[in-house]
Design a protein around this motif. Structure first.
Motif, PDB file in Angstrom:
ATOM      1  N   ASN A 134      55.188  43.177  42.731  1.00 12.26           N
ATOM      2  CA  ASN A 134      55.816  44.263  41.799  1.00 12.26           C
ATOM      3  C   ASN A 134      55.118  44.113  40.587  1.00 12.26           C
ATOM      4  O   ASN A 134      55.628  44.548  39.609  1.00 12.26           O
ATOM      5  CB  ASN A 134      57.227  44.164  41.693  1.00 12.26           C
ATOM      6  N   GLY A 135      53.845  43.428  40.466  1.00 11.82           N
ATOM      7  CA  GLY A 135      53.326  43.303  39.137  1.00 11.82           C
ATOM      8  C   GLY A 135      52.376  44.172  38.988  1.00 11.82           C
ATOM      9  O   GLY A 135      52.148  45.351  39.549  1.00 11.82           O
ATOM     10  N   PRO A 136      51.525  44.399  37.734  1.00 15.50           N
ATOM     11  CA  PRO A 136      50.497  45.278  37.603  1.00 15.50           C
ATOM     12  C   PRO A 136      49.435  45.322  38.513  1.00 15.50           C
ATOM     13  O   PRO A 136      48.605  46.367  38.535  1.00 15.50           O
ATOM     14  CB  PRO A 136      49.909  44.675  36.187  1.00 15.50           C
ATOM     15  N   TYR A 137      49.059  44.381  39.399  1.00 21.76           N
ATOM     16  CA  TYR A 137      47.969  44.414  40.340  1.00 21.76           C
ATOM     17  C   TYR A 137      48.832  43.945  41.627  1.00 21.76           C
ATOM     18  O   TYR A 137      49.846  43.425  41.929  1.00 21.76           O
ATOM     19  CB  TYR A 137      47.049  43.428  40.038  1.00 21.76           C
ATOM     20  N   THR A 138      47.987  44.303  42.734  1.00 24.49           N
ATOM     21  CA  THR A 138      48.318  43.975  44.201  1.00 24.49           C
ATOM     22  C   THR A 138      47.145  43.301  44.583  1.00 24.49           C
ATOM     23  O   THR A 138      45.897  43.524  44.517  1.00 24.49           O
ATOM     24  CB  THR A 138      48.786  45.152  44.923  1.00 24.49           C
ATOM     25  N   LEU A 139      47.487  42.339  45.567  1.00 24.18           N
ATOM     26  CA  LEU A 139      46.136  41.273  46.222  1.00 24.18           C
ATOM     27  C   LEU A 139      45.734  42.254  47.428  1.00 24.18           C
ATOM     28  O   LEU A 139      46.296  42.260  48.201  1.00 24.18           O
ATOM     29  CB  LEU A 139      46.710  40.144  46.974  1.00 24.18           C
ATOM     30  N   LYS A 140      44.340  42.771  46.928  1.00 27.61           N
ATOM     31  CA  LYS A 140      43.752  43.661  48.156  1.00 27.61           C
ATOM     32  C   LYS A 140      43.181  42.671  49.393  1.00 27.61           C
ATOM     33  O   LYS A 140      43.287  42.790  50.492  1.00 27.61           O
ATOM     34  CB  LYS A 140      42.682  44.311  47.576  1.00 27.61           C
ATOM     35  N   THR A 141      42.373  41.682  49.002  1.00 30.86           N
ATOM     36  CA  THR A 141      41.919  40.673  49.961  1.00 30.86           C
ATOM     37  C   THR A 141      41.865  39.344  49.464  1.00 30.86           C
ATOM     38  O   THR A 141      41.514  39.034  48.190  1.00 30.86           O
ATOM     39  CB  THR A 141      40.483  41.164  50.249  1.00 30.86           C
ATOM     40  N   TRP A 142      41.962  38.420  50.237  1.00 32.37           N
ATOM     41  CA  TRP A 142      41.775  37.036  49.918  1.00 32.37           C
ATOM     42  C   TRP A 142      40.917  36.162  50.733  1.00 32.37           C
ATOM     43  O   TRP A 142      41.226  35.918  51.948  1.00 32.37           O
ATOM     44  CB  TRP A 142      43.229  36.062  50.050  1.00 32.37           C
ATOM     45  N   ASN A 143      39.649  36.168  50.059  1.00 34.45           N
ATOM     46  CA  ASN A 143      38.669  35.349  51.176  1.00 34.45           C
ATOM     47  C   ASN A 143      38.609  33.884  50.684  1.00 34.45           C
ATOM     48  O   ASN A 143      38.062  33.672  49.718  1.00 34.45           O
ATOM     49  CB  ASN A 143      37.284  36.067  50.681  1.00 34.45           C
ATOM     50  N   HIS A 144      39.235  33.299  51.568  1.00 32.94           N
ATOM     51  CA  HIS A 144      39.693  31.697  51.088  1.00 32.94           C
ATOM     52  C   HIS A 144      38.391  31.232  50.782  1.00 32.94           C
ATOM     53  O   HIS A 144      37.437  31.061  51.286  1.00 32.94           O
ATOM     54  CB  HIS A 144      40.204  30.984  52.220  1.00 32.94           C
ATOM     55  N   ASN A 145      38.403  30.268  49.568  1.00 32.98           N
ATOM     56  CA  ASN A 145      37.376  29.613  49.016  1.00 32.98           C
ATOM     57  C   ASN A 145      36.209  30.402  48.725  1.00 32.98           C
ATOM     58  O   ASN A 145      35.181  29.792  48.279  1.00 32.98           O
ATOM     59  CB  ASN A 145      36.874  28.276  50.114  1.00 32.98           C
ATOM     60  N   ALA A 146      36.571  31.606  48.397  1.00 25.83           N
ATOM     61  CA  ALA A 146      35.429  32.428  47.919  1.00 25.83           C
ATOM     62  C   ALA A 146      35.801  33.371  46.692  1.00 25.83           C
ATOM     63  O   ALA A 146      35.431  33.313  45.605  1.00 25.83           O
ATOM     64  CB  ALA A 146      34.715  33.263  49.019  1.00 25.83           C
ATOM     65  N   GLU A 147      36.849  34.210  46.941  1.00 29.36           N
ATOM     66  CA  GLU A 147      37.296  34.931  45.869  1.00 29.36           C
ATOM     67  C   GLU A 147      38.523  35.736  46.402  1.00 29.36           C
ATOM     68  O   GLU A 147      39.157  35.542  47.531  1.00 29.36           O
ATOM     69  CB  GLU A 147      36.266  35.976  45.541  1.00 29.36           C
ATOM     70  N   LEU A 148      39.306  36.235  45.317  1.00 28.77           N
ATOM     71  CA  LEU A 148      40.642  36.912  45.590  1.00 28.77           C
ATOM     72  C   LEU A 148      40.462  38.297  44.796  1.00 28.77           C
ATOM     73  O   LEU A 148      40.015  38.367  43.445  1.00 28.77           O
ATOM     74  CB  LEU A 148      41.977  36.249  45.115  1.00 28.77           C
ATOM     75  N   ASP A 149      40.644  39.289  45.567  1.00 26.06           N
ATOM     76  CA  ASP A 149      40.335  40.647  44.985  1.00 26.06           C
ATOM     77  C   ASP A 149      41.703  41.376  44.615  1.00 26.06           C
ATOM     78  O   ASP A 149      42.506  41.574  45.463  1.00 26.06           O
ATOM     79  CB  ASP A 149      39.610  41.530  45.997  1.00 26.06           C
ATOM     80  N   LEU A 150      41.675  41.902  43.291  1.00 23.63           N
ATOM     81  CA  LEU A 150      43.219  42.436  42.811  1.00 23.63           C
ATOM     82  C   LEU A 150      42.824  43.636  42.489  1.00 23.63           C
ATOM     83  O   LEU A 150      41.870  43.987  41.876  1.00 23.63           O
ATOM     84  CB  LEU A 150      44.025  41.424  41.693  1.00 23.63           C
ATOM     85  N   VAL A 151      43.818  44.665  42.845  1.00 27.93           N
ATOM     86  CA  VAL A 151      43.481  46.073  42.330  1.00 27.93           C
ATOM     87  C   VAL A 151      44.903  46.543  41.668  1.00 27.93           C
ATOM     88  O   VAL A 151      45.810  46.052  42.238  1.00 27.93           O
ATOM     89  CB  VAL A 151      43.272  47.101  43.638  1.00 27.93           C
ATOM     90  N   PRO A 152      44.795  47.522  40.835  1.00 29.06           N
ATOM     91  CA  PRO A 152      45.954  47.927  40.054  1.00 29.06           C
ATOM     92  C   PRO A 152      47.014  48.517  41.112  1.00 29.06           C
ATOM     93  O   PRO A 152      46.709  49.311  42.062  1.00 29.06           O
ATOM     94  CB  PRO A 152      45.539  49.021  39.376  1.00 29.06           C
ATOM     95  N   ASN A 153      48.236  48.056  40.762  1.00 36.97           N
ATOM     96  CA  ASN A 153      49.441  48.526  41.619  1.00 36.97           C
ATOM     97  C   ASN A 153      49.820  49.846  41.158  1.00 36.97           C
ATOM     98  O   ASN A 153      50.570  49.957  39.768  1.00 36.97           O
ATOM     99  CB  ASN A 153      50.572  47.604  41.462  1.00 36.97           C
ATOM    100  N   PRO A 154      49.838  50.877  41.744  1.00 34.65           N
ATOM    101  CA  PRO A 154      50.142  52.337  41.299  1.00 34.65           C
ATOM    102  C   PRO A 154      51.560  52.515  41.142  1.00 34.65           C
ATOM    103  O   PRO A 154      52.055  53.145  40.295  1.00 34.65           O
ATOM    104  CB  PRO A 154      49.711  53.211  42.384  1.00 34.65           C
ATOM    105  N   ASN A 155      52.530  51.497  41.708  1.00 38.12           N
ATOM    106  CA  ASN A 155      54.227  51.623  41.424  1.00 38.12           C
ATOM    107  C   ASN A 155      54.296  50.854  40.368  1.00 38.12           C
ATOM    108  O   ASN A 155      55.823  50.946  40.083  1.00 38.12           O
ATOM    109  CB  ASN A 155      54.531  50.972  42.684  1.00 38.12           C
ATOM    110  N   TYR A 156      53.377  50.128  39.394  1.00 36.01           N
ATOM    111  CA  TYR A 156      53.914  49.336  38.387  1.00 36.01           C
ATOM    112  C   TYR A 156      54.304  50.224  37.201  1.00 36.01           C
ATOM    113  O   TYR A 156      53.242  51.260  36.761  1.00 36.01           O
ATOM    114  CB  TYR A 156      52.795  48.248  38.087  1.00 36.01           C
TER     115      TYR A 156
END
Length: 548
Positions: free
Chosen positions: A217-239
């Motif tokens: 419920n934060g300002p972002y949401t986790l879009k993808t988690w490519n383990h040991n490489a990167e975590l992609d966060l995008v804005p949460n429209p409901n925040y």
């Protein structure tokens, strides 16, 4: 990570802003009306140790993600001041019984409504011993915690006798009440910490799935988690809270070394780096100019020597801990390796926290004295001889400056005490923390603390209280536990802080960890971003960063 304040609150422990100074950084804290809010910000990160569940995240790489994809009742601004997030009000007349009202109409990132029950269920889930959550200790103040935890009053394990804490009651969709086991006037201050975030019903039903793809419920949401490489966060429209993103997302890039991250920063292939590598600490301000920063924050560095190691138990163990502490020349390490960007520790907390004292009795054990160290070591050997094994300090290679300072410290220990000493490298922070949590260390380990909320207690209770979730060395002392309880129940800020500093006298005698230095965040940013600032706990304020 990690509050409208009650009168007489022990928790009016605000960050001392004057201690937090930026040595450089022209765009720090600025607002650029022409900033590019469509840019995705790339930031330095590491692989989270555990699946992303609020009550099971207690390390920095997972914590920085959790603080962006979830919102608690409160959050902390750049100076450590509390700001209402999900809370409409948090009221108490006695610092023991609280009525909490949450804002109506709030939603999780999947569109489901957030109710008082989502908080109560999440806290009960986090506290229940059968769920084995690392942050369960944060709920121990709530009445009924002992019934749901596997820890009895004597510190021994016990089966839970209840599934929920009796001190939590849902009143209606936007109201719940909390009863603590005793009055704790700093309790309210904790409610912006990760452990107190809400969970969806689906997350509690299937925590394994929720940990891989959390619904927050934060300002972002986790879009993808490519383990040991990167975590992609995008804005949460409901925040709808105060931390509205000024960018199109944050991508945390997982690096195996800080040196590689720094080279990417210089090439503008990385936008934000916190933690300049030791190899560049003397040149980064020249390299980056007004895109660099040195800023004190609520954090420290220590060495943990587990109590389960036979050679460090009893009177001989105490003497050995003191000997190792006095054999480390902290000033020399800070000068040669960290270019004087840190300050020698004088206690177990941080100077930027209200109530800090640089004159706690017993602190002389932190003073470098090789001759005195050898005498202490010999006294320990007269009680129980050292087995001539190599003293090791475990560290993670992917952290800035870790290898360099551990090599320096072990060399000093070896020379002062006449024993073999060396570093024990782990490739990643996650791998090191796994062995720490499993209590499988064969020697000391580098450690430290980045405050969860601005209070002296936060540097003491979660780390050294019996059974605490971040008590890496299995330390337990009933006298120390009693002092913590006394401090929490104090009637004023000054009284409580005085008692917490008395508790530190016990720590100086036992030395469950060896304080090294107070942290200052060193960092930089690329030519492609603006609005960069680091918070009271040393973490970049990612949501405030925009493109140029």
């Amino acid at each position: 990570m990690r509050f409208s304040r009650i009168s007489k609150a022990l928790g009016v422990a605000t960050v001392v802003a004057l201690a937090m100074t930026a040595c450089s950084g022209g765009s720090t804290g600025t607002t650029n009306t022409s900033a590019d809010t469509t840019k995705v910000i790339t930031a330095f990160g590491g692989e989270p140790q555990n699946p992303l569940l609020p009550a099971n995240t207690n390390e920095v790489y997972g914590g920085r993600v959790m603080d962006l994809i979830f919102s608690g009742l409160l959050s902390y601004d750049a100076s450590g001041k509390t700001v209402n997030e999900m809370a409409d009000s948090i009221d108490s007349t006695d610092s023991q019984n609280y009525t909490i009202k949450i804002k109506s109409g709030e939603k999780f990132s999947d569109g489901s409504p957030i109710t008082a029950k989502n908080f109560v269920d999440a806290w009960n889930f986090g506290a229940l011993s059968t769920n084995a959550q690392l942050n369960s200790y944060f709920f121990e103040s709530i009445e009924g915690y002992k019934d749901v935890s596997a820890m009895a009053a004597d510190g021994k394990t016990a089966a839970p006798t209840a599934q929920t804490m009796s001190g939590l009651k849902v009143v209606d969709d936007t109201t719940f009440t909390v009863k603590l086991a005793q009055a704790e006037s700093d309790w309210k201050l904790r409610l912006g910490y990760t452990a107190f975030f809400p969970l969806t019903e689906a997350a509690i039903a299937d925590p394994k799935a929720a940990g891989e793809k959390p619904t927050g419920n934060g300002p972002y949401t986790l879009k993808t988690w490519n383990h040991n490489a990167e975590l992609d966060l995008v804005p949460n429209p409901n925040y709808t809270g105060p931390r509205k993103p000024k960018n199109a997302g944050v991508t945390f890039k997982v690096y195996t070394t800080a040196d590689a991250a720094y080279q990417d920063l210089l090439a503008d292939n990385l936008d934000v780096l916190d933690g300049i590598p030791a190899s560049s600490i003397k040149s980064f301000q020249k390299d980056l100019g007004d895109r660099s920063i040195v800023k004190a924050y609520a954090g420290n560095a220590t060495l943990t020597i587990p109590s389960y190691l036979p050679a460090f138990q009893g009177e001989a163990g105490q003497l050995r801990r003191q000997a190792i502490s006095k054999s480390i020349d902290r000033n020399l390490i800070i000068d040669k390796i960290f270019n004087n960007t840190k300050k020698v520790a004088k206690d177990f907390t941080s100077p930027v926290i209200e109530g800090y004292s640089d004159s706690v009795p017993g602190a002389d054990v932190l003073t470098y004295d090789a001759s005195a160290a050898k005498k202490l070591w010999d006294q320990a050997n007269a009680i129980t001889p050292w087995d001539n094994s190599t003293f090791t300090i475990a560290y993670n290679v992917d952290g800035a400056g870790n290898k360099e300072y551990v090599d320096a410290a072990t060399n000093q220990i070896k020379n002062a005490l006449g024993i073999q000493a060396e570093g024990k490298p782990y490739a990643t922070f996650k791998e090191l923390r796994n062995d720490v949590n499993k209590k499988q260390l064969t020697g000391a380990s580098r450690a430290g603390w980045q405050a969860d909320y601005p209070s002296l207690y936060n540097f003491l209770g979660p780390l050294y209280g019996t059974g605490a979730g971040s008590n890496d060395g299995n330390y337990s002392n009933p006298a120390f536990d009693a002092k913590l309880k006394e401090g929490l129940n104090a009637k004023s800020t000054d009284e409580g802080n005085k008692i917490f500093n008395e508790a530190q006298q016990i720590l100086f005698k036992d030395l469950p960890v060896i304080p090294l230095w107070y942290q200052a965040q060193t960092g930089g940013w690329s030519n492609n971003v603006t609005g960069v600032d680091f918070g009271w706990n040393g973490v970049p304020l990612y949501y405030n960063i925009s493109g140029k």
